[in-house]
Every structure is written in C-alpha cells, then in structure tokens.
Design an enzyme around this catalytic site. Sequence first.
Site, PDB file in Angstrom:
ATOM      1  N   LYS A   1     -19.913 -37.507  -3.345  1.00 25.64           N
ATOM      2  CA  LYS A   1     -20.824 -35.847  -3.261  1.00 25.64           C
ATOM      3  C   LYS A   1     -21.747 -35.697  -3.097  1.00 25.64           C
ATOM      4  CE  LYS A   1     -18.085 -32.500  -5.242  1.00 25.64           C
ATOM      5  NZ  LYS A   1     -17.057 -31.974  -6.361  1.00 25.64           N
TER       6      LYS A   1
HETATM    7  C1  E4P Z   1     -15.491 -29.392  -5.914  1.00 24.03           C
HETATM    8  O1  E4P Z   1     -15.304 -30.580  -6.202  1.00 24.03           O
HETATM    9  C2  E4P Z   1     -15.647 -28.232  -7.171  1.00 24.03           C
HETATM   10  O2  E4P Z   1     -15.507 -29.511  -8.277  1.00 24.03           O
HETATM   11  C3  E4P Z   1     -15.238 -27.056  -7.549  1.00 24.03           C
HETATM   12  O3  E4P Z   1     -14.115 -26.798  -7.481  1.00 24.03           O
HETATM   13  C4  E4P Z   1     -16.047 -25.676  -8.400  1.00 24.03           C
HETATM   14  O4  E4P Z   1     -14.865 -24.858  -8.673  1.00 24.03           O
HETATM   15  P1  E4P Z   1     -15.507 -24.209 -10.057  1.00 24.03           P
HETATM   16  O5  E4P Z   1     -16.082 -23.286  -9.072  1.00 24.03           O
HETATM   17  O6  E4P Z   1     -14.300 -23.459 -10.923  1.00 24.03           O
HETATM   18  O7  E4P Z   1     -16.229 -24.951 -10.714  1.00 24.03           O
END
Ligand code: E4P
EC number: 2.2.1.2
Length: 218
Positions: free
Chosen positions: A84
């Site tokens: 990522k």
């Molecule tokens: C995506 O890969 C992220 O980890 C995640 O969806 C972030 O979500 P949040 O806005 O609830 O922290």
Amino acid sequence: MKFFIDSADLNEIKEAEAMGVLDGVTTNPSLCAKVGVRDFEGHVAKICEMVAGDVSAEVVSTTYAEMLEEGRRIAAIADNVVVKIPLIKDGIKAIKTFTEEGIRTNCTLCFSPTQALIAAKAGATYISPFLGRLDDISHDGLALIEDIVTIYTNYSFQTEVLAASIRHPMHVVECARLGADVATMPLSVLEGLLKHPLTDSGLDKFLSDWDKLQASLK
Ligand code: E4P
C-alpha cells in the site's frame, strides 16, 4: 463485488474470515497502532496466513528510494500481500516501478478523480478512494466512486476500485450500485450487511409457532 475487512486486529479478521465471504484485508499504520502491533512484518505474515485473499500492508516511507526498499520487504512477506502506497508524487513513481517489477500495489489516500487517473496510469493494482473521510467534510464520497468507475471504464484501466473509509452498510450498497470492484469495511459494517429486524422477528415467530406445534402434538 469483493468484501475486504479494514482491520489489523487478528480476532476481528478471524471472525470475518469465519463468515466465509471475506475476499481480503486492508490495514494501515493507524489500524496497526490501534492494536499495538510491535513486529509489523510478523503481524502481516500472520494475516496473510489467515486469509487466502489479498492483504494490503502500507509503507511508512515517503521518498521514492525508501518506499522501494520498504515495499520490496513487504512484498516478500507472502504471495498474497499487496504493497500500500500513499498517493504522493514519489508514491506514484514507486507504483510505476513496482508495476514493472510485478509487485502488486494499493494506492491509498485518494480523494479526487485526477489522483485516481494518475494511479491507474502508473499501473496500481487497486485505487483506494476514501469516501467516508470526504463525507466527513461535507464532500460527496460516492460521487468520487462514480467518477473513478466511469473514468476507468472509459479507458479500460485494469486498476480495481477499492472503496475505502466505509462507514455504514448503505455505503456498501451504493458502491455496489456504482460498480466498485471492492469494498473494505470494519467488522461492524460487514456484520451490519446481514442484519434486518424483520428477519429477526420473522425467525422468532417461525420458531415459536414450531414450538407450539410440537407442544400440541404431545
Ligand atoms: C483503507 O484502506 C483505509 O485503511 C481505511 O478505509 C480508512 O478508513 P477510515 O477513514 O475509517 O480511517
């Protein structure tokens, strides 16, 4: 549509996996901090063993050279790991290099169609538009999903649209309507997808009628 769980909590991942409908996992540094991960690579390896699908593990470097080094280490953890990378200039360069090397990537922190277009051109395996965080600041997260799906379809980009920052079951429904390839969500939302009060009250009634029937037959 693929369902991913957005969590670094091994118990939550185990519970989601046991439902039999889980296609993968996404993690991020905040989610790792939430469960106090000490050995990051060991923790990711455990998750990769628990699920057959893709597991996104995020780099914390912000320069091209460091992202390459860190990303290659992450990619070596397991076959189902996806590196990522944040949607910044060096991140796009790193995604391009990883694509050429056959390392799969999830381009994260996407908040605009232009960012998604660049990530697809660099060859990202997944693009992660954060729809809940846009909704939080009175922007339209679902409009972003719609734009990206349209743009990727127009040009037959292979990058999969991974709707992220999902807050509730209706986000999943709308993303499915719009044609997002994947929805990543917390365990509470995944479980929320199957809940309906009429199912619960209907089942109660079926079972109590059945019990009455059995009692009357005695
Ligand atoms: C995506 O890969 C992220 O980890 C995640 O969806 C972030 O979500 P949040 O806005 O609830 O922290």
